[in-house]
Design an enzyme around this catalytic site. Structure first.
Site, mmCIF file in Angstrom:
data_model
loop_
_atom_site.group_PDB
_atom_site.id
_atom_site.type_symbol
_atom_site.label_atom_id
_atom_site.label_comp_id
_atom_site.label_asym_id
_atom_site.label_seq_id
_atom_site.Cartn_x
_atom_site.Cartn_y
_atom_site.Cartn_z
ATOM 1 N N ASP A 1 0.994 -1.165 -0.055
ATOM 2 C CA ASP A 1 0.015 0.050 -0.064
ATOM 3 C C ASP A 1 1.003 1.269 0.053
ATOM 4 O O ASP A 1 1.660 1.415 1.108
ATOM 5 C CB ASP A 1 -0.813 -0.023 1.129
ATOM 6 C CG ASP A 1 -1.593 1.367 1.500
ATOM 7 O OD1 ASP A 1 -1.545 2.237 0.723
ATOM 8 O OD2 ASP A 1 -2.735 1.076 2.242
ATOM 9 N N HIS B 1 -8.599 5.174 2.799
ATOM 10 C CA HIS B 1 -7.937 3.678 2.740
ATOM 11 C C HIS B 1 -8.750 2.746 1.908
ATOM 12 O O HIS B 1 -8.767 1.623 1.821
ATOM 13 C CB HIS B 1 -7.631 2.894 4.016
ATOM 14 C CG HIS B 1 -6.525 3.588 4.901
ATOM 15 N ND1 HIS B 1 -5.353 3.261 4.671
ATOM 16 C CD2 HIS B 1 -6.509 4.497 5.909
ATOM 17 C CE1 HIS B 1 -4.729 3.892 5.721
ATOM 18 N NE2 HIS B 1 -5.469 4.494 6.614
ATOM 19 N N GLN C 1 3.117 4.268 2.787
ATOM 20 C CA GLN C 1 2.589 3.620 4.001
ATOM 21 C C GLN C 1 3.326 2.150 4.356
ATOM 22 O O GLN C 1 4.026 1.969 5.439
ATOM 23 C CB GLN C 1 1.120 3.246 3.922
ATOM 24 C CG GLN C 1 0.683 2.359 5.192
ATOM 25 C CD GLN C 1 -0.721 2.199 5.201
ATOM 26 O OE1 GLN C 1 -1.698 3.092 5.077
ATOM 27 N NE2 GLN C 1 -0.975 0.869 5.198
ATOM 28 N N ASN D 1 15.990 -7.911 0.535
ATOM 29 C CA ASN D 1 14.493 -8.591 0.397
ATOM 30 C C ASN D 1 13.605 -7.846 0.764
ATOM 31 O O ASN D 1 13.793 -7.227 1.883
ATOM 32 C CB ASN D 1 14.974 -10.015 1.212
ATOM 33 C CG ASN D 1 13.877 -10.907 0.832
ATOM 34 O OD1 ASN D 1 12.676 -10.608 0.971
ATOM 35 N ND2 ASN D 1 14.295 -12.061 0.538
ATOM 36 N N ASP E 1 -7.852 -7.328 0.766
ATOM 37 C CA ASP E 1 -7.550 -6.140 1.259
ATOM 38 C C ASP E 1 -8.451 -6.017 2.861
ATOM 39 O O ASP E 1 -9.380 -6.709 2.889
ATOM 40 C CB ASP E 1 -7.986 -4.969 0.399
ATOM 41 C CG ASP E 1 -7.640 -3.591 1.146
ATOM 42 O OD1 ASP E 1 -6.501 -3.511 1.845
ATOM 43 O OD2 ASP E 1 -8.252 -2.396 1.013
ATOM 44 N N TYR F 1 1.125 -0.460 14.903
ATOM 45 C CA TYR F 1 0.167 -0.522 13.948
ATOM 46 C C TYR F 1 0.096 0.415 12.910
ATOM 47 O O TYR F 1 0.004 1.429 12.977
ATOM 48 C CB TYR F 1 -1.471 -0.543 14.731
ATOM 49 C CG TYR F 1 -2.584 -0.788 13.616
ATOM 50 C CD1 TYR F 1 -2.934 -2.198 13.282
ATOM 51 C CD2 TYR F 1 -3.239 0.239 12.932
ATOM 52 C CE1 TYR F 1 -3.540 -2.403 12.250
ATOM 53 C CE2 TYR F 1 -4.012 -0.298 12.078
ATOM 54 C CZ TYR F 1 -4.363 -1.419 11.744
ATOM 55 O OH TYR F 1 -5.299 -1.592 10.752
ATOM 56 N N LYS G 1 -3.260 -3.236 8.280
ATOM 57 C CA LYS G 1 -3.421 -4.693 8.203
ATOM 58 C C LYS G 1 -2.465 -4.993 7.038
ATOM 59 O O LYS G 1 -2.109 -4.239 6.108
ATOM 60 C CB LYS G 1 -4.971 -5.186 7.906
ATOM 61 C CG LYS G 1 -5.687 -5.404 9.520
ATOM 62 C CD LYS G 1 -5.090 -6.622 10.251
ATOM 63 C CE LYS G 1 -5.642 -6.585 11.540
ATOM 64 N NZ LYS G 1 -4.988 -7.737 12.196
ATOM 65 N N ASP G 2 -2.214 -6.374 6.985
ATOM 66 C CA ASP G 2 -1.207 -6.868 6.194
ATOM 67 C C ASP G 2 -1.628 -7.064 4.747
ATOM 68 O O ASP G 2 -0.934 -7.239 3.823
ATOM 69 C CB ASP G 2 -0.638 -8.412 6.763
ATOM 70 C CG ASP G 2 -0.637 -8.083 8.194
ATOM 71 O OD1 ASP G 2 0.259 -7.345 8.451
ATOM 72 O OD2 ASP G 2 -1.265 -8.722 9.048
ATOM 73 N N ARG H 1 -10.048 -0.091 10.950
ATOM 74 C CA ARG H 1 -8.979 0.161 11.813
ATOM 75 C C ARG H 1 -8.088 -0.996 12.189
ATOM 76 O O ARG H 1 -7.428 -1.236 13.280
ATOM 77 C CB ARG H 1 -9.530 1.141 13.049
ATOM 78 C CG ARG H 1 -9.799 2.401 12.918
ATOM 79 C CD ARG H 1 -10.493 2.913 14.058
ATOM 80 N NE ARG H 1 -11.053 4.360 13.361
ATOM 81 C CZ ARG H 1 -10.513 5.375 13.347
ATOM 82 N NH1 ARG H 1 -9.004 5.460 13.573
ATOM 83 N NH2 ARG H 1 -10.929 6.587 12.473
ATOM 84 N N TYR I 1 -1.897 -3.973 19.477
ATOM 85 C CA TYR I 1 -0.967 -3.030 18.812
ATOM 86 C C TYR I 1 -1.602 -2.151 17.817
ATOM 87 O O TYR I 1 -1.233 -1.492 17.086
ATOM 88 C CB TYR I 1 -0.403 -3.982 17.913
ATOM 89 C CG TYR I 1 0.936 -4.981 18.497
ATOM 90 C CD1 TYR I 1 1.846 -4.591 19.147
ATOM 91 C CD2 TYR I 1 0.379 -6.412 18.555
ATOM 92 C CE1 TYR I 1 2.735 -5.402 19.697
ATOM 93 C CE2 TYR I 1 1.152 -7.349 19.085
ATOM 94 C CZ TYR I 1 2.140 -6.746 19.770
ATOM 95 O OH TYR I 1 3.132 -7.537 20.422
#
Ligand code: F6R
Ligand code: MG
Ligand code: MG
Length: 384
Positions: A12, A19, A93, A103, A130, A232, A235-236, A269, A351
């Site tokens: 992202d 977002h 971000q 890497n 997402d 935080y 999210k991944d 969030r 977190y």
């Protein structure tokens, strides 16, 4: 011919707006960077899901290759420059380091990669989610490779009859275990039913499959941004690659788990439980309550190292009911407002910014057996 590697690397680098989505000019910048450096690649395709961009790269350099990862990093940096010019939200971000070092893993972006011998006709699906975490792939991966009620081939196709081997990572303890289905299915489910900690990283065919048991048939990005950033930052939003057909689950078997919008962590969030909604690429924008969590499916034929595609596989009316069901579940959960189980349990909010709110009460708490104020706030997630 050397084996082909498919690398799906995501980040992202700026939201448009908030977002919810990516900006086409950022994608253009990334594509033109890849075009200028395409000598190291066989082929590339750039796609997006919500506010994340995915670089789908084919090359002959294997997984974890420094030049490929550096190319991806630099491509994301050129996208970040445009995102900054446009003032996009959270520009850069996921590029958490000032400079590339070896890497992309550990620097912010997520990567799923598979090196394999190209078959005469080789279909793959690249999934991108997402507003959720890597463990969100546990449920569909188990269904595809471990559940005969989902995958008829486990029962009917002799090549798949022996089942598959799952490589599961414990992302808290940095260790892994290999479990074979069907015989280890219960132990596997004991782990992956807790997707915030145990994550399916790769799946392999077993002896008896006509595909090489040393070549993974599925791979998931397992990077946890919070571990990289120490706080935080979002999210991944994982990616996954699944190889299909000819002794492996058929495309329809690979997509079938998404007819059920399973519950995942993430959404607003990164602090809520919500249904996973399968969407066409056109509908990946996450605007309702910053979600609900979504997944796109980009189908490709790999032909002489080229990506023939994408075919937008969730752009099928047969997934309309799953989308409707996901919206109904979203309505139901949203009615809970800030209450669990819509909001994640306290341990998983450790977190996020919630502990700062808890801290504001630290001087206010009183022991009930004395009028003395408590010096320290009770840590979030602990029970006295
Ligand atoms: C979830 C996500 C968003 C943000 C939310 C608040 O992964 O990225 O839901 O958490 O929009 O963002 P800030 O705190 O940047 O205003
Ligand atoms: Mg974002
Ligand atoms: Mg995202």
């Amino acid at each position: 011919m050397t084996k082909i590697t498919v690398s799906a690397i995501k980040a992202d680098v700026g939201g448009y707006v908030g977002h919810s989505d990516t900006h086409p000019r950022v994608q253009d910048a990334i594509e033109s960077h890849l075009e200028d450096h395409a000598d190291v690649l066989e082929n590339y395709h750039v796609t997006s899901a919500g506010d994340d961009l995915q670089l789908i790269l084919t090359h002959r350099r294997g997984s974890d290759d420094e030049r490929i990862h550096e190319l991806a990093w630099n491509a994301f940096e050129s996208g970040t420059a445009v995102a900054q010019d446009l003032g996009l939200y959270g520009a850069g971000q996921d590029l958490l380091s000032d400079a590339f070092s070896g890497n992309v893993r550990g620097l912010g972006p997520g990567a799923a990669e598979i090196e394999f011998t190209e078959r005469p006709s080789d279909p793959i699906v690249v999934f991108a989610m997402d507003k959720t975490e890597p463990g969100a792939f546990n449920f569909p991966m188990y269904k595809v490779f471990g559940d005969p009620f989902n995958t008829a081939g486990l029962v009917i196709d002799p090549s798949m009859n022996e089942g598959f081997t799952f490589e599961v990572w414990d992302i808290e303890e940095d260790r892994r275990v290999f479990l074979d289905t069907p015989e280890d299915a219960h132990e596997l489910l004991a782990l992956i039913g807790a997707p915030s900690r145990y994550v399916i990283k790769r799946v392999y065919p077993r002896e008896g499959n006509k595909n090489d048991p040393d070549e993974p048939v599925a791979s998931v990005s397992t990077e946890k941004l919070v571990d990289v950033a120490g706080e935080y930052v979002g999210k991944d939003d994982p990616v996954a690659i699944v190889r299909s057909q000819s002794g492996l689950p058929a495309i329809g078997e690979v997509l079938e788990p998404f007819t059920f919008p399973h519950m995942v962590s993430g959404w607003m969030r990164g602090s809520h439980v919500g249904p996973m909604m399968p969407v066409s690429m056109e509908h990946s924008q996450t605007s309702r309550f910053d979600g609900p969590p979504r997944c796109i499916a980009a189908g490709f034929q790999i032909t002489d190292g080229n990506l023939v595609g994408p075919n937008d596989l969730f752009d099928d009316v047969a997934f309309d009911r799953a989308r409707e069901q996901a919206s109904e579940q979203a309505d139901y959960l949203r009615e809970h407002g800030p209450f669990e189980p819509h909001r994640l349990p306290l341990g998983e909010l450790e977190y996020t910014t919630l502990p700062e709110i808890m801290d504001t009460l630290s001087e206010e708490w009183e022991h009930m057996d004395s009028s003395k104020p408590v010096a320290q706030a009770t840590p979030v997630g602990s029970v006295e």
